[in-house]
Design a protein around this motif. Sequence first.
Motif, short mmCIF file in Angstrom:
data_model
loop_
_atom_site.label_atom_id
_atom_site.label_comp_id
_atom_site.label_asym_id
_atom_site.label_seq_id
_atom_site.Cartn_x
_atom_site.Cartn_y
_atom_site.Cartn_z
N MET A 175 0.84 -1.20 0.00
CA MET A 175 0.00 0.00 0.00
C MET A 175 0.87 1.25 0.00
N GLN A 176 1.98 1.21 0.76
CA GLN A 176 2.90 2.36 0.76
C GLN A 176 3.50 2.58 -0.63
N ASP A 177 3.76 1.47 -1.32
CA ASP A 177 4.30 1.57 -2.70
C ASP A 177 3.23 1.99 -3.70
N GLY A 178 1.99 2.06 -3.23
CA GLY A 178 0.89 2.47 -4.10
C GLY A 178 0.39 1.38 -5.02
N LEU A 179 0.84 0.14 -4.82
CA LEU A 179 0.49 -0.93 -5.76
C LEU A 179 -0.85 -1.58 -5.46
N VAL A 180 -1.29 -1.55 -4.19
CA VAL A 180 -2.61 -2.10 -3.86
C VAL A 180 -3.40 -1.08 -3.04
N VAL A 181 -4.72 -1.23 -3.07
CA VAL A 181 -5.60 -0.35 -2.28
C VAL A 181 -6.67 -1.19 -1.59
N ILE B 284 -8.95 -6.13 -0.57
CA ILE B 284 -7.79 -5.49 -1.20
C ILE B 284 -7.80 -5.81 -2.69
N GLN B 285 -7.35 -4.86 -3.49
CA GLN B 285 -7.18 -5.14 -4.93
C GLN B 285 -5.99 -4.35 -5.46
N LEU B 286 -5.56 -4.67 -6.67
CA LEU B 286 -4.49 -3.89 -7.29
C LEU B 286 -4.95 -2.45 -7.45
N ASN B 287 -4.02 -1.52 -7.25
CA ASN B 287 -4.30 -0.12 -7.53
C ASN B 287 -4.02 0.11 -9.01
N ALA B 288 -5.03 -0.18 -9.83
CA ALA B 288 -4.83 -0.30 -11.28
C ALA B 288 -4.14 0.92 -11.90
N ALA B 289 -4.49 2.11 -11.39
CA ALA B 289 -3.98 3.33 -12.02
C ALA B 289 -2.58 3.70 -11.56
#
Length: 402
Positions: A51-57, A73-78
């Motif tokens: 989450m810190q890397d912005g890869l999942v939300v 949780i899912q991938l942070n697609a954008a």
Amino acid sequence: MASQYRGVTALETHAAILDLIRSSGVVSRTELVDRSGLTGATITRIIRQLMQDGLVVETGQAESTGGKPRTLIQLNAAARAAVGISVEDLGITYVVVDLNGKVIERRTTKGSGGRRPITVTQQMAEETRLLLSGAGIDSGDLLGVGVAVKGRQDSPYRKLRADPDAAQWEQFDLEHTLGSALATSVIVDNDSICAAVGEFWIGRRPPTDNVATVYMTDGFGLGLMIRGDVYRGASGNAGQISHVLVDPDGPQCECGRHGCLNAMAGAVRIVELARGDTDLRASLRLGRTGATVRRDHEKVAAAAAREHPAARRLIDASAQHLASVLVSLTNLMDLHSIVLAGPGFAGVGEIYVDTAAEQLRRFSYVGLVHATEVTLSETGPDSAALGAASLVLRSRLGPSRS
Ligand SMILES: [Zn+2]
């Protein structure tokens, strides 16, 4: 349960968990604990880092079944993007995709046919820049560019021969030249392997699946994903399904032998037979000035889809030959599933799927133990370009680097 990730590095464990999230779509921490065999504390720590890397939300909560509601949780697609390019003689397709492989921007331009590699590469760099600015992607969010080309791998250097028929491409370092022009990492791979990786990533296949993707253009190609890794063989040239022997008395193949799958069932053969049929040639206007195999094959496929008897017979015969090779492949590799992808299946994919499914039901030896599913790719005619982009996503974010 013992974790399959014990003994691997933290980076590999993070990539493996990210891959579980990718293949799950939406998933809770508890489910990740179950699927990975890691402890709840480890999963919590990894998710915090991702989450810190912005890869999942986090994306809301699952319906409570009595206990504490589970946060999903899912991938942070954008969060990141990748570019995929499919290079063919007749056209070059570009896509920008998000982390899920969803297309943000797309364009097609003039193909590589008959032009110098450096000229084509300069065009690719320019088009990619335009595409990225159109999509509003910052260079910091771009994971890289994947390029799908036809051809063989050179062993031991893994340098792709872009087109065995075009000598000038054989010596051209596409990866380095395009990478320098765009100042980003570029991965070049065979179009069938790209299509296979695309099916795996975009199709949300579980990391444990064994999947064969048949990629059809004028001929057939094959990409094998074995437990999430590309199977390349001794020299990077595994998957030459086009030269599997179907009939030793069949027509000559481009490789010099007789009766290979391509020579028996590829689009070149279908078009050759169709043009040789006087009625079909006239009614479908085949073999006109400027006609290509691709265009005439599309006409035959469209006629077969309309149940034109002669066209349908040609497609049925091709489907039968492919299906018999897929039965052998399934018995050799013990596959979970087979995906049919690429422009060659457009309009007639269901005929190939049904024929292969029927032959597998009747003749698959491993079918006694489990069914092997045959499906048509959902990535449509852009499967090579989408796959090239998926290759970048997988190589930068996935657990394996093959
Ligand atoms: Zn051959």
